[in-house]
Design a protein around this motif. Structure first.
Motif, mmCIF file in Angstrom:
data_model
loop_
_atom_site.group_PDB
_atom_site.id
_atom_site.type_symbol
_atom_site.label_atom_id
_atom_site.label_comp_id
_atom_site.label_asym_id
_atom_site.label_seq_id
_atom_site.Cartn_x
_atom_site.Cartn_y
_atom_site.Cartn_z
ATOM 1 N N PRO A 97 7.049 -5.363 90.077
ATOM 2 C CA PRO A 97 6.341 -6.683 90.509
ATOM 3 C C PRO A 97 4.932 -6.553 90.360
ATOM 4 O O PRO A 97 4.306 -5.298 90.351
ATOM 5 C CB PRO A 97 6.741 -7.017 91.731
ATOM 6 C CG PRO A 97 7.192 -5.811 92.440
ATOM 7 C CD PRO A 97 7.680 -4.637 91.606
ATOM 8 N N GLN A 98 4.268 -7.644 90.129
ATOM 9 C CA GLN A 98 2.843 -7.481 90.251
ATOM 10 C C GLN A 98 2.566 -8.713 91.117
ATOM 11 O O GLN A 98 3.193 -9.763 91.073
ATOM 12 C CB GLN A 98 2.058 -7.907 88.852
ATOM 13 C CG GLN A 98 0.481 -7.832 89.062
ATOM 14 C CD GLN A 98 -0.136 -8.598 87.772
ATOM 15 O OE1 GLN A 98 0.431 -9.332 87.242
ATOM 16 N NE2 GLN A 98 -1.551 -8.495 87.988
ATOM 17 N N ILE A 127 6.588 -6.863 85.360
ATOM 18 C CA ILE A 127 6.449 -8.353 85.663
ATOM 19 C C ILE A 127 4.825 -8.379 85.875
ATOM 20 O O ILE A 127 4.052 -7.441 86.182
ATOM 21 C CB ILE A 127 6.952 -8.696 87.286
ATOM 22 C CG1 ILE A 127 8.210 -8.612 87.116
ATOM 23 C CG2 ILE A 127 6.468 -10.267 87.514
ATOM 24 C CD1 ILE A 127 9.205 -8.948 88.326
ATOM 25 N N ILE A 128 4.296 -9.519 85.090
ATOM 26 C CA ILE A 128 3.005 -10.011 84.915
ATOM 27 C C ILE A 128 2.907 -11.329 85.774
ATOM 28 O O ILE A 128 3.541 -12.108 84.996
ATOM 29 C CB ILE A 128 2.321 -9.983 83.577
ATOM 30 C CG1 ILE A 128 2.360 -8.536 82.879
ATOM 31 C CG2 ILE A 128 1.012 -10.377 83.678
ATOM 32 C CD1 ILE A 128 1.667 -7.488 83.326
ATOM 33 N N THR A 129 2.050 -11.450 86.592
ATOM 34 C CA THR A 129 1.867 -12.816 87.192
ATOM 35 C C THR A 129 0.344 -12.949 87.076
ATOM 36 O O THR A 129 -0.005 -14.095 87.377
ATOM 37 C CB THR A 129 2.535 -12.703 88.671
ATOM 38 O OG1 THR A 129 1.497 -11.892 89.487
ATOM 39 C CG2 THR A 129 3.869 -12.422 88.784
ATOM 40 N N ASP A 130 -0.497 -12.144 86.887
ATOM 41 C CA ASP A 130 -1.810 -12.303 87.043
ATOM 42 C C ASP A 130 -2.649 -11.272 86.125
ATOM 43 O O ASP A 130 -2.860 -10.522 86.186
ATOM 44 C CB ASP A 130 -2.429 -12.004 88.344
ATOM 45 C CG ASP A 130 -3.926 -12.192 88.776
ATOM 46 O OD1 ASP A 130 -4.422 -13.016 87.811
ATOM 47 O OD2 ASP A 130 -4.404 -11.942 89.736
ATOM 48 N N PRO A 131 -2.491 -12.212 84.634
ATOM 49 C CA PRO A 131 -3.127 -11.135 83.491
ATOM 50 C C PRO A 131 -4.454 -11.084 83.352
ATOM 51 O O PRO A 131 -5.103 -11.563 82.467
ATOM 52 C CB PRO A 131 -2.440 -11.883 82.200
ATOM 53 C CG PRO A 131 -2.312 -13.267 82.765
ATOM 54 C CD PRO A 131 -2.023 -13.196 84.144
ATOM 55 N N ALA A 153 7.997 -12.512 82.206
ATOM 56 C CA ALA A 153 7.264 -13.488 82.366
ATOM 57 C C ALA A 153 8.206 -14.827 83.454
ATOM 58 O O ALA A 153 9.183 -14.950 82.697
ATOM 59 C CB ALA A 153 6.612 -14.323 81.302
ATOM 60 N N PHE A 154 7.432 -15.198 84.358
ATOM 61 C CA PHE A 154 8.170 -16.060 84.995
ATOM 62 C C PHE A 154 7.778 -17.742 84.744
ATOM 63 O O PHE A 154 6.280 -17.466 84.963
ATOM 64 C CB PHE A 154 8.108 -16.002 86.657
ATOM 65 C CG PHE A 154 9.238 -14.875 87.135
ATOM 66 C CD1 PHE A 154 10.526 -15.359 87.588
ATOM 67 C CD2 PHE A 154 8.645 -13.748 87.248
ATOM 68 C CE1 PHE A 154 11.203 -14.459 88.091
ATOM 69 C CE2 PHE A 154 9.642 -12.822 87.774
ATOM 70 C CZ PHE A 154 10.810 -12.971 88.076
ATOM 71 N N LEU A 160 4.934 -16.553 91.352
ATOM 72 C CA LEU A 160 5.120 -15.836 90.270
ATOM 73 C C LEU A 160 4.695 -16.555 88.983
ATOM 74 O O LEU A 160 4.586 -15.853 87.798
ATOM 75 C CB LEU A 160 6.512 -15.263 90.165
ATOM 76 C CG LEU A 160 7.084 -14.304 91.323
ATOM 77 C CD1 LEU A 160 8.883 -14.367 91.122
ATOM 78 C CD2 LEU A 160 6.322 -12.991 91.254
ATOM 79 N N HIS A 161 4.908 -17.708 88.818
ATOM 80 C CA HIS A 161 4.883 -18.455 87.700
ATOM 81 C C HIS A 161 3.527 -18.378 86.950
ATOM 82 O O HIS A 161 2.446 -18.485 87.420
ATOM 83 C CB HIS A 161 5.250 -19.994 87.893
ATOM 84 C CG HIS A 161 3.988 -20.766 88.199
ATOM 85 N ND1 HIS A 161 3.734 -20.687 89.657
ATOM 86 C CD2 HIS A 161 3.221 -21.749 87.758
ATOM 87 C CE1 HIS A 161 2.744 -21.736 89.722
ATOM 88 N NE2 HIS A 161 2.634 -22.098 88.707
#
Length: 469
Positions: A97-98, A127-131, A153-154, A160-161
């Motif tokens: 996770p991120q 997982i990328i939540t904050d690019p 990606a969510f 997460l989205h």
């Protein structure tokens, strides 16, 4: 031929391309021979009357995964390994996770340390939540260099989205580095609107989880994700497709020549939204997203599997016990549906359910089953030729399968850390008798003998996909 480490004799070997009667010779953890009269070996297993299948490859598992609230999923890599081997799976791809405002590199390193304690070969999706620029330009290349070959990606869930703009950043980065992108497709704002409306009316029971996430929010997000991927020319896999109506978005994309693949899960051919309407809090045991639909949708999913539109079936194992301070009832059994941990366990159940509902009931062939649970997930994960197949040079990951064995599934048989299975009492035909990982017997007759720390990290190297524009 010099002595082998292992010979599996007299079995019917099934691959995605065909079925044959032959023996399998193993040396140094790899398949080195397929044929007859293979000579001698330190160990010989008689597979008479059994199918010899490639070990299952489950590319969608949440195991010992840290959460934003500081807790960690109760399914450890050790218990997950036991459960996977019990069900005939020998390879898993999990998630790192991120958390927003944080990087990804340290979390990746900690996740690798946790996973190294298990017994099963494994990899990660990032997982990328904050690019942010720091994450995408400095840390992501280091994670890729360590063998991570995919991003997740969510399009829903707080926190997460991703917005469409952020999702485009993820797609562009994946394109640049040659990574696969896996997407959870539900419209975040539409789900939030539905949830708020139900809660305002006092509708809090688990059944409203399904009602707040109707097919249209999954279908819309799937179409949007495909459109943005098309813009960037980036391959994607749509995770956990729940019904044929959503899969039709993938059909249209593939007809346009786009590199879009679809995954589904056992819950979408067995469970229904009505399971979430069981008395009291019992419905919480069946809450996952997207939610299971109606019984009539099961055949639609099978039809899409036969067409190859949904060519992977993973477990989406996301285990929360029914009880306990990390389980479904952690906020109380009177908690509203939006406060119940979302996910169901399924590592050990995946292959038996799909074999029984698919092969035993005549919906798919043996070869289609192998492709669905082993060969196709390995290919999409960048592990083709090594995992998910029985071929000279491949890892000797094998499952000896009794196609006629009838079993009533219970939580004890799942061999996981979770205190329930949503498939309790389900009768299946077809069961794993012995699981072999890299030439070593790790499960026989339900007893797992693998030693903690014996699993291996799977590096999944990327390729240059060419110019974006």
């Amino acid at each position: 031929m010099s002595p082998l480490d292992l010979i599996v004799r007299n079995g019917t070997v099934v691959t995605a391309s065909g079925t044959t009667r032959c023996d399998v010779g193993v040396l140094g953890g790899r398949v080195v021979a397929l044929g007859e009269a293979l000579g001698s070996a330190a160990e010989v297993i008689d597979a008479s009357g059994l199918l010899v299948l490639p070990g299952g490859v489950d590319t969608h598992c949440h195991v010992e995964e840290p959460q934003a609230d500081g807790t960690v999923h109760e399914e450890s890599f050790v218990s997950a390994s036991r459960s996977a081997f019990s069900g005939g799976t020998t390879t898993i791809i999990c998630f790192t996770p991120q958390f927003r405002g944080e990087g990804i590199l340290e979390q990746h390193r900690r996740n690798r340390e946790r996973a190294a304690c298990g017994m099963i070969d494994h990899g990660f999706h990032q997982i990328i939540t904050d690019p942010t620029p720091l994450v995408m330009e400095e840390e992501l290349p280091q994670v890729i260099a360590d063998g991570v070959g995919s991003l997740k990606a969510f399009l829903t869930y707080d926190p997460l989205h991703l917005t469409d703009a952020q999702f485009l950043e993820v797609l562009v980065a994946a394109r640049r580095h040659g990574l696969m992108v896996h997407v959870h497709c539900e419209n975040h704002d539409a789900v939030a609107w539905r949830q708020a409306a139900f809660l305002a009316e006092g509708h809090t029971r688990p059944r409203y989880h399904a009602l707040s996430r109707p097919v249209v929010v999954e279908r819309e997000a799937t179409g949007r994700a495909i459109a943005l991927a098309e813009l960037v020319k980036q391959p994607i896999q749509v995770f956990h497709v729940s019904c044929a109506e959503v899969a039709e978005e993938i059909v249209r994309a593939q007809a346009r020549g786009l590199h879009v693949w679809g995954e589904t899960c056992p819950q979408y051919v067995t469970l229904t939204a009505a399971d979430m309407d069981r008395p009291g809090f019992e419905g919480a045991k069946f809450m996952c997203s997207p939610p299971p639909r109606d019984a009539v949708d099961h055949e639609g999913v099978w039809a899409m599997i036969r067409r190859g539109v949904l060519d992977v079936a993973s477990s989406d194992h996301c285990g929360f016990s029914y009880d306990g301070d990390r389980g479904k009832a952690k906020n109380g059994r009177d908690a509203s549906f939006d406060q119940v941990p979302n996910g169901i366990p399924g590592l050990a159940a995946r292959l038996p359910i799909l074999f029984s509902e698919g092969v035993s009931k005549g919906r798919i062939t043996l070869e289609q089953f192998v492709a669905l649970v082993s060969t196709n997930p390995a290919r999409i994960a960048g592990l083709a030729g090594r995992k998910g197949c029985i071929a000279v040079g491949a890892d000797a990951d094998l499952v000896l399968w009794d196609a006629n064995k009838r079993v009533t599934m219970t939580n004890v048989l799942m061999n996981h850390a979770i205190d329930y299975t949503p498939y309790e009492g389900m009768a299946v035909t077809g069961w794993p008798i012995c699981t072999i990982a890299r030439g070593v017997v790790v499960m026989r007759d339900g007893v797992v003998t693998a030693q903690p720390g014996s699993g291996r990290w799977l590096e999944r190297r990327h390729v240059n996909p060419g110019p974006m524009l």
